[in-house]
Motif scaffolding. Structure first.
Motif, PDB file in Angstrom:
ATOM      1  N   ALA A  23      45.519  40.083  50.925  1.00 27.45           N
ATOM      2  CA  ALA A  23      45.462  40.296  49.503  1.00 27.45           C
ATOM      3  C   ALA A  23      46.512  40.119  48.782  1.00 27.45           C
ATOM      4  O   ALA A  23      46.744  39.376  47.728  1.00 27.45           O
ATOM      5  CB  ALA A  23      44.659  41.638  48.939  1.00 27.45           C
ATOM      6  N   LYS A  24      47.575  40.678  49.440  1.00 27.38           N
ATOM      7  CA  LYS A  24      49.075  40.540  48.780  1.00 27.38           C
ATOM      8  C   LYS A  24      49.536  39.169  48.895  1.00 27.38           C
ATOM      9  O   LYS A  24      50.150  38.652  48.005  1.00 27.38           O
ATOM     10  CB  LYS A  24      50.200  41.566  49.506  1.00 27.38           C
ATOM     11  CG  LYS A  24      51.493  41.427  49.142  1.00 27.38           C
ATOM     12  CD  LYS A  24      52.324  42.113  49.761  1.00 27.38           C
ATOM     13  CE  LYS A  24      53.861  42.049  49.320  1.00 27.38           C
ATOM     14  NZ  LYS A  24      54.918  42.782  50.174  1.00 27.38           N
ATOM     15  N   ARG A  27      47.410  37.184  46.358  1.00 27.47           N
ATOM     16  CA  ARG A  27      48.392  37.445  44.791  1.00 27.47           C
ATOM     17  C   ARG A  27      49.511  36.547  44.700  1.00 27.47           C
ATOM     18  O   ARG A  27      49.691  35.788  43.736  1.00 27.47           O
ATOM     19  CB  ARG A  27      48.405  38.764  44.597  1.00 27.47           C
ATOM     20  CG  ARG A  27      49.160  39.279  43.329  1.00 27.47           C
ATOM     21  CD  ARG A  27      49.290  40.677  43.122  1.00 27.47           C
ATOM     22  NE  ARG A  27      50.389  40.998  44.043  1.00 27.47           N
ATOM     23  CZ  ARG A  27      50.627  42.098  44.832  1.00 27.47           C
ATOM     24  NH1 ARG A  27      49.501  42.757  45.110  1.00 27.47           N
ATOM     25  NH2 ARG A  27      51.590  42.228  45.484  1.00 27.47           N
ATOM     26  N   GLU A  35      41.989  36.768  46.205  1.00 24.47           N
ATOM     27  CA  GLU A  35      42.619  38.213  46.136  1.00 24.47           C
ATOM     28  C   GLU A  35      41.389  39.124  45.800  1.00 24.47           C
ATOM     29  O   GLU A  35      41.325  40.144  46.344  1.00 24.47           O
ATOM     30  CB  GLU A  35      43.594  38.231  45.032  1.00 24.47           C
ATOM     31  CG  GLU A  35      44.378  39.592  44.871  1.00 24.47           C
ATOM     32  CD  GLU A  35      45.097  39.690  43.822  1.00 24.47           C
ATOM     33  OE1 GLU A  35      45.810  40.712  43.586  1.00 24.47           O
ATOM     34  OE2 GLU A  35      45.296  38.833  42.918  1.00 24.47           O
TER      35      GLU A  35
END
Length: 59
Positions: A23-24, A27, A35
């Motif tokens: 997810a990081k 992003r 994300e």
């Protein structure tokens, strides 16, 4: 029922760590759709971990 509801504790923790990292990365790359999908999965994993009595992850 999500797969992580049946996962071992170790597998759940590892999956949470990998999903958070993905997810990081999404992003950072500006992929908002990916994300959001990863955060949705992660929210389910966090809920499952709390049912199992894991300590909260910085909430």
């Amino acid at each position: 029922m999500a797969w992580f509801n049946k996962a071992s504790d170790a597998d759940l923790v590892q999956s949470m760590e990998l999903t958070a990292a993905a997810a990081k990365e999404a992003r950072e790359n500006g992929d908002k759709q990916r994300e959001a999908a990863l955060h949705e999965d992660l929210n389910g994993m966090v809920t499952e971990s709390e049912k199992r009595g894991f300590p909260r992850w910085g909430r």
